[in-house]
Design an enzyme around this catalytic site. Structure first.
Site, mmCIF file in Angstrom:
data_model
loop_
_atom_site.group_PDB
_atom_site.id
_atom_site.type_symbol
_atom_site.label_atom_id
_atom_site.label_comp_id
_atom_site.label_asym_id
_atom_site.label_seq_id
_atom_site.Cartn_x
_atom_site.Cartn_y
_atom_site.Cartn_z
ATOM 1 N N GLN A 202 0.871 -1.173 0.000
ATOM 2 C CA GLN A 202 0.000 0.000 0.000
ATOM 3 C C GLN A 202 0.911 1.228 0.000
ATOM 4 O OE1 GLN A 202 -3.705 -0.683 0.356
ATOM 5 N NE2 GLN A 202 -2.768 -2.616 -0.277
ATOM 6 N N ALA A 243 -11.491 2.584 4.732
ATOM 7 C CA ALA A 243 -10.465 1.743 4.111
ATOM 8 C C ALA A 243 -9.752 2.468 2.974
ATOM 9 C CB ALA A 243 -11.098 0.452 3.615
ATOM 10 N N HIS A 244 -8.787 1.758 2.377
ATOM 11 C CA HIS A 244 -7.922 2.361 1.364
ATOM 12 C C HIS A 244 -8.687 2.835 0.143
ATOM 13 C CE1 HIS A 244 -7.120 -1.921 -0.474
ATOM 14 N NE2 HIS A 244 -8.399 -1.668 -0.317
ATOM 15 N N ASN A 245 -8.244 3.994 -0.355
ATOM 16 C CA ASN A 245 -8.755 4.587 -1.587
ATOM 17 C C ASN A 245 -10.209 5.034 -1.527
ATOM 18 O OD1 ASN A 245 -6.518 2.414 -2.810
ATOM 19 N ND2 ASN A 245 -6.454 4.473 -3.697
#
Length: 330
Positions: A202, A243-245
């Site tokens: 990540q 969470a991511h993005n």
């Protein structure tokens, strides 16, 4: 202890004073716990019945409500009792913890870090390489700011918060205790031999706008290869997972225990109720509301209210619940 006459409080709130009390007001309190020196508030008809048995000498009341008065009691009528009480709470708000040193001698600050005018840095803080703090930033004890992070002016970061490398944070934000910003996103894939999991690196970051508030123990993970984005004015409760993005527009609200899976997009003004869960790669358009405990499995149109698990448009879901109750009685 702060104390005000009812006339002084009315001047602060700009309401209509009805009745009077000779008692000084030393603070706000809810109706059932109030003592004679307290002021309370009545924002809807369901609370009027508690006024008669309350010991409060005064109340802030929505102007469209009819509330009886007794001797030595007063009402301040306003358009919105909740907003007026918020203004009064600011008046009675105790002072924050005191810093004996603007920069505590036990704080570890990398030589390359830039610390703006008027910053306060508490005991045990760590500030890494090439970090930039604008003027007036406050870091309470034991905050960690990792390399190449930038923080805008007058942002407040409470103890235990960790802000990982390359994070970009705007001005006038508040991060409560033990917030995690910029940790790895949750990315794994089965290995080719099927005997384990491969971690997906990540390498992105987190970008947070101005005026964002994030509650205690909440997490905002960094992007896989771009940015997780929190728009201006968003308010995030305690124990929330982003969470991511994910990308949040302006002034979104997320209540406690709610969570966004990876690559969720929220438009402006979206409200996510407590314990609601949003599936990855889902878009919830501006002005939509997701009810508490709901599970969103697909995109949501602008302005819609969704309820249930899986989440369905509110009117349809209410019809289903009524039908189930009828079926249970047969």
């Amino acid at each position: 202890m702060k104390s005000f006459t009812i006339e002084e409080i009315n001047t602060i709130l700009g309401g209509e004073l009805v009745g009077s009390t000779t008692l000084k007001i030393t603070g706000p309190e809810q109706l059932d716990k109030a003592e004679p020196h307290h002021i309370s508030f009545i924002g809807s008809t369901k609370y009027i019945k508690y006024w008669n048995n309350s010991k409060a000498s005064a109340a802030i009341v929505n102007e469209n409500l009819t509330v009886d008065l007794e001797e030595n009691r007063a009402l301040i009528k306003v358009k919105n009792a909740d907003l007026a009480m918020a203004k009064l709470l600011e008046v009675f708000n105790p002072q924050p913890p005191v810093f004996d040193h603007e920069i505590h001698p036990t704080a570890i600050i990398h030589d390359s870090a830039i610390i703006g005018k008027g910053c306060k840095i508490g005991a045990g803080c760590y500030i890494g390489k090439d970090v930039v703090l604008a003027e007036g930033v406050i870091l309470y004890p034991n905050v960690t700011i990792m390399d190449e992070t930038t923080i805008g002016s007058h942002t407040i970061v409470w103890s235990g918060t960790v802000i990982r490398e390359r994070t970009e944070i705007g001005a006038y934000c508040i991060f409560h205790t033990n917030v995690s910003i910029g940790a790895d996103g949750f990315g794994y894939r089965p290995s080719e031999d099927g005997r384990g999991l491969v971690k997906i690196p990540q390498i992105g970051n987190v970008i947070i706008g101005n005026g964002v508030e994030i509650g205690a123990n909440s997490c905002v993970d960094r992007g896989k290869f771009s940015s997780t984005i929190i728009g201006d004015g968003c308010k995030i409760d305690n124990l929330v997972q982003i969470a991511h993005n994910c990308e949040l527009g302006r002034s979104c609200i997320m209540a406690g225990h709610s969570g966004l899976a990876g690559s969720v997009t929220l438009g402006d003004g979206v409200i996510i109720g407590g314990s609601a869960s949003i599936k990855d790669h889902t878009t919830i358009h501006s002005g939509a509301t997701i009810g508490a405990g709901s599970g969103v499995m697909g995109d949501v149109e602008a302005g819609k209210t969704m309820l249930g698990y899986p989440a369905t448009e509110s009117r349809e879901m209410l019809k289903q619940w009524v039908a189930l109750r009828k079926l249970a009685k047969q």
